[in-house]
Structures are given as C-alpha cells and as structure tokens.
Motif scaffolding. Structure first.
Motif, short mmCIF file in Angstrom:
data_model
loop_
_atom_site.label_atom_id
_atom_site.label_comp_id
_atom_site.label_asym_id
_atom_site.label_seq_id
_atom_site.Cartn_x
_atom_site.Cartn_y
_atom_site.Cartn_z
N THR A 5 -69.43 -7.98 -88.37
CA THR A 5 -69.14 -9.29 -88.95
C THR A 5 -69.78 -9.42 -90.32
OG1 THR A 5 -69.01 -10.27 -86.74
CG2 THR A 5 -69.33 -11.77 -88.59
N ASP A 72 -61.13 -10.72 -84.52
CA ASP A 72 -61.86 -9.52 -84.15
C ASP A 72 -62.26 -8.80 -85.44
OD1 ASP A 72 -62.80 -7.08 -83.33
OD2 ASP A 72 -61.07 -6.58 -82.08
N THR A 75 -60.96 -5.31 -86.68
CA THR A 75 -59.58 -5.11 -87.14
C THR A 75 -59.39 -5.53 -88.60
OG1 THR A 75 -58.86 -7.31 -86.40
CG2 THR A 75 -58.73 -5.51 -84.80
N CYS A 93 -56.55 -11.43 -83.72
CA CYS A 93 -57.34 -12.42 -82.99
C CYS A 93 -57.18 -12.27 -81.49
CB CYS A 93 -56.91 -13.85 -83.37
SG CYS A 93 -57.27 -14.29 -85.07
N ASP A 94 -58.23 -12.64 -80.78
CA ASP A 94 -58.16 -12.86 -79.34
C ASP A 94 -57.96 -14.36 -79.13
OD1 ASP A 94 -58.68 -10.16 -78.48
OD2 ASP A 94 -60.74 -10.45 -79.17
N LYS A 112 -56.11 -5.58 -72.59
CA LYS A 112 -57.53 -5.31 -72.34
C LYS A 112 -57.81 -5.25 -70.84
CE LYS A 112 -59.69 -7.13 -76.55
NZ LYS A 112 -60.64 -8.14 -77.09
#
Length: 284
Positions: A5, A72, A75, A93-94, A112
């Motif tokens: 991040t 995420d 990515t 995104c999740d 997943k």
C-alpha cells in the motif's frame, strides 16, 4: 499500512497519477470502473469505497444496496495508453458488505473460495489462457464481416495489420506487468492469437479482464470513427459469442480455440474462450 500500500501511494505521488480507476466485474463478467482522486485512496484502502450494489447485475437487491469496493494494492498498474503526466492507474477491487464481510456475489471472491478449497485438498490452481480474436475490415452494419486477411495457421504475414495490432497490444500488456509467451496468426482468416504466461487463477482472471480492455484501447487507437459490434457470423470459423470489441480498422471478434491434445485435464470457460486450467498437487 503494509508495504504494498505504501508503494502504491508513493508511486502515485512520484509519477503524478491524477486518477485511479477501481475495477471490478458483475456476475456476467462485465467490467465496472470508478475513478477516484489520489487523496481518497487511503480511505479506500482502509474502509472501501461505497456504491449502490443494487445497480450492478446480480450483486444485491434494492433494500440491501449498500456495498463497498476495496482496492487490492497488489493489482496496481499504470495505464500505458493514457498520457504519462498526469497519468492514470488502475486496481482491481474486492467487493464487501457494509460490515466488512466479503460479498458472495463478487466473482473475485467466488474464485478465491474455490482456490481456498483446492488448497485445502493439496492443489495449486494454475491457468494458461490462449486468447483468440478476429480482425475485420468493415463495420457489421456494412454487410457480412470481411476479415483483414486470408492467412492461415502460423502464416508469416509481412505488412499485415494483424501483426502490428498484436505487437501494439503486447507492448501495452507488458508495460502493465502482464507476461506474454507468444503470438501468431490462427487458422481462420483474420484470426489472431495471443498467449499469456500461465499464472495462478486469480492473477489470470485479472489479466484477462485487463487483456480485453487493452484490445479495445488498441482498436480505438487505430480507427478514425467509432466502430459498432458485429453479430455472430456463420462465414467465420469458430465464432465464440456475440460479445465483441472494436479492433483495427473495424472490429475484433473473440473466437474459440480448437481442442488440443494434452497430458493435463482442461476445462474451457465460456467467458474466456481458448483458456484452460491445470491442477497441480502441491508438494507436502
């Protein structure tokens, strides 16, 4: 804040990224996108970005519409077809529920869960996509689709639009960190193939969604007027479906690969023609 991040936030600042597109798909595999300013990313990483899930195909009913898209950072990639400065990046995104629990309607979470079940059985899940598509000269509204060439399987095609199209697409893919093994002319007239390097199933799923976008961007960069999408045609071999994208000179139609002999088990996915998956048992 984890190191990945921190890397994303630092890269955005150093490369003057002004817009970050958050990508996810609905249950039909249609890519969705929302662009956020860099100043909003820390909050998005921590809590997610709220949106109306009832407006997304198959996600939620109206009275339970609040959902979150959480990017995420693994990515993260800069979009090579946009101006370098100010630039544009993207992350997948999740999808989460308001309480932070994963959404069971999120295709990424479905995959997943399948990967987790395979891991519990001692398997590692790899996929190796062979993506094929047609390049056509004319708009579908102008009559029957006309391929850009009449070359066949592995034919050398000097001064070919297809060769330049594949080269431009591969350059963009590699700029985004997606490895390409090889490309060539397929068996049908105007039919192209680009093979991505095998990877775990989740990475491959993200790569294929990116691949579809890259093909469209290359197409739009090579036409002077916006093309329309073709209908399924009986004149071209192995048309996969009517879901299409624009291409060089006019249109790119996805195509189904021929079944090939192999020592591993293969399953062809309707949403990604030409791809197959390999199950390998992890060492003890």
């Amino acid at each position: 804040m984890d190191k990945q991040t921190e890397f994303v936030l630092r890269t955005i600042e150093e490369r003057d990224i002004r817009f970050v597109r958050l990508w996810f798909t609905d249950v039909l595999g249609t890519l969705k996108s929302v662009a956020v300013a860099p100043a909003e990313l820390e909050g998005a990483f921590a809590e997610g970005l709220g949106f109306d899930g009832s407006a997304i195909e198959g996600f939620a009913r109206v009275y339970e519409s609040d959902m979150l898209a959480k990017p995420d950072p693994a990515t993260f990639a800069v979009l090579p077809w946009r101006a370098e400065a100010p630039g544009v990046a993207r992350m997948f995104c999740d999808i989460l529920m308001p309480d932070g629990a994963p959404s069971y309607a999120d295709p990424r979470y479905v995959l997943k869960r399948a990967l987790s079940r395979a891991a519990d059985m001692g398997f590692t899940f790899y996929t190796h996509p062979e993506v094929e598509f047609y390049l056509l000269k004319n708009h579908p509204s102008d009559g029957a689709p006309e391929p850009i060439d009449n070359y066949g399987y592995f034919d050398n095609s000097p001064q070919s639009v297809g060769y330049d199209f594949r080269r431009q697409a591969i350059t963009m893919l590699e700029a985004m960190g997606i490895s390409v093994e090889f490309s060539h002319h397929e068996g049908g007239p105007g039919q192209q193939e680009i093979d991505l390097r095998y990877a775990d199933a989740l990475t491959t799923a993200d790569n294929l969604m990116t691949f579809r976008t890259v093909i469209k961007e290359v197409a739009w960069s090579r036409v002077s007027t916006p093309p329309s999408c073709p209908s399924r045609s009986a004149t071209l071999p192995d048309p996969a479906c009517t879901r299409t994208s624009p291409s060089s000179r006019v249109t790119a139609m996805p195509s189904m690969s021929r079944e090939r002999r192999t020592s591993c088990r293969r399953w062809h996915a309707p949403s990604s023609p030409g791809s197959f998956v390999t199950l390998r048992r992890s060492p003890p």
